[in-house]
Design an enzyme around this catalytic site. Structure first.
Site, PDB file in Angstrom:
ATOM      1  CE  LYS A 122     -34.701   2.978 -83.488  1.00  0.00           C
ATOM      2  NZ  LYS A 122     -35.300   4.262 -83.127  1.00  0.00           N
ATOM      3  NE  ARG A 174     -33.417  11.255 -81.847  1.00  0.00           N
ATOM      4  CZ  ARG A 174     -33.796   9.986 -81.646  1.00  0.00           C
ATOM      5  NH1 ARG A 174     -33.120   9.213 -80.815  1.00  0.00           N
ATOM      6  NH2 ARG A 174     -34.844   9.472 -82.261  1.00  0.00           N
ATOM      7  CE1 TYR A 220      -7.324 -14.860 -72.075  1.00  0.00           C
ATOM      8  CE2 TYR A 220      -9.610 -14.425 -72.705  1.00  0.00           C
ATOM      9  CZ  TYR A 220      -8.329 -14.846 -73.035  1.00  0.00           C
ATOM     10  OH  TYR A 220      -8.060 -15.245 -74.307  1.00  0.00           O
ATOM     11  CG  MET A 233     -13.489 -11.779 -79.290  1.00  0.00           C
ATOM     12  SD  MET A 233     -12.005 -11.617 -80.298  1.00  0.00           S
ATOM     13  CE  MET A 233     -11.008 -10.484 -79.358  1.00  0.00           C
TER      14      MET A 233
END
Ligand SMILES: *Cc1c(COP(=O)(O)O)cnc(C)c1O
Length: 379
Positions: A37, A135, A272, A320
């Protein structure tokens, strides 16, 4: 040579070796299911399943029907199990591609029965039992109703019975896991007594595969350990101190390249928010990787990378798509030199666990969040 700026290398040798190490812990009749997964824990679904197949793995667990269908295209004969939630609209896709779904409620079983009738094909299902994780799962009080429903559901073929442990990674005390296992065995007896005796019984994830061999039954679900990472420090520590045999090698190396090198004077701010300034004059490198790539902004001013075998601190905030690192200690850093974000270089290593600690999370999150759009390269 490939021309990637930022990429992930997947070691076929390490993955093969981990699969062999884990399989060595199993009884010969137990089926080894590779949990792939989350883009194979960030390692690349295609790359990992290709290598795993080469190593004889024929059983895969995914979270979504989409991943399952993709895997089916690549491997027509594998057993493919969806662990996560599947929308009703996708049950037909699942049955047509012979994908096993995890079911745990009346609605899901009824839907599987309906689709089975419609396509005139038995619907393969694994029934998940609630044993304490709260769950997915059939609660003990609903077991009899579910059993009766399954007895009537002639087109649902119960292939497996499963549960999932809540506390095998995070505790040295096996008490809760033992309780869950006993509840699972009790449920299994009820199913068997009612004439529902699925081929596959499974509950063990990596930590249970390694620490609790009595829970292997005839099917295990190996995720993090297959990628050469420990489920937790407790599991790693138990293996090392109690003489369990299990050798794991990290499979993934995450790399980038220097985009620019420059000299910056003492006191100059970096990035930044002017969040960090040069403590002395030195050289910095701009590296084309940022939080979009999955390099957590929480690593800002904290993590390190490896360049030419030297540890280099991340300076200021991770942007980013870029970040800056201190290369003052690197001998002649050049544009396009390799930068190791996660991996080993000579004597130095930056592990997924190191990065996880920096961001106060677990290695699972560090690797699964590496952007799936970055290239994966088998080495
Ligand atoms: C993710 C998952 C696993 C694998 O767990 P690891 O700790 O990574 O081995 C096993 N079973 C289920 C149900 C899962 O969701």
């Amino acid at each position: 040579m490939h021309a990637h700026r930022t990429w992930v290398e997947v070691s076929a040798r390490a993955l093969g070796s981990n699969i062999a190490s884990l399989q060595a812990l199993l009884d010969p009749e137990a089926r080894f299911c590779a949990v792939v997964k989350a883009n194979a824990y960030g390692h690349g679904l295609r790359e990992v399943t290709t290598i795993a197949r080469t190593n004889g793995v024929d059983t895969f667990a995914v979270d979504s029907i989409d991943d399952a269908l993709q895997l089916r295209e690549w491997g027509p004969s594998s057993l493919i199990l969806v662990l996560g939630y599947t929308m009703f609209d996708r049950y037909k896709d699942a049955l047509r591609a012979n994908i096993h779904l995890t079911l745990y409620d009346k609605e899901g079983i009824e839907r599987a029965q309906g689709v089975g009738l419609e396509l005139a094909r038995p619907f393969p299902a694994h029934i998940k039992i609630e044993t304490g994780t709260n769950r997915q799962g059939v609660h003990p009080q609903d077991q009899d109703d579910i059993i009766r429903l399954l007895q009537r559901s002639t087109m649902v073929r119960v292939e497996g019975l499963s549960t999932h442990f809540a506390n095998v990674e995070d505790s040295r005390n096996p008490e809760f896991a033992t309780g869950q296992y006993l509840k699972f065995q009790k449920a299994r007896s009820r199913f068997v007594d009612a004439g529902i005796d699925p081929t596959w019984k499974h509950c063990a994830c990596s930590a249970a595969i390694i620490l609790y061999p009595q829970t292997h039954l005839n099917f295990v679900r190996a995720g993090i350990s297959m990628y050469g990472l420990w489920s937790s420090e407790i599991v790693e520590d138990t293996v090392r101190t109690q003489g369990f045999s299990c050798d794991l090698q990290p499979v993934l190396t995450w790399k980038s390249r220097i985009a620019q090198v420059k000299t910056v004077a003492m006191g100059e701010p970096i990035g930044y928010g002017l969040s960090e300034a040069m403590k002395r004059s030195g050289r910095i490198a701009v590296v084309p990787v940022g939080y979009w790539d999955g390099y957590d902004r929480g690593f800002s001013s904290k993590s390190e990378v490896l360049i030419k075998g030297t540890r280099c601190k991340v300076l200021g905030r991770v942007c980013m798509n870029m970040m800056m690192v201190d290369v003052s200690q690197v001998a002649q850093p050049q544009k396009e030199d390799e930068v190791i974000l996660l991996g080993t270089d000579g004597l130095h290593r930056i592990s997924a666990d190191d990065l996880a600690k920096t961001a106060q999370t677990i290695s699972y999150e560090v690797v699964t969040r590496i952007n799936p759009l970055l290239p994966r390269v088998i080495v």
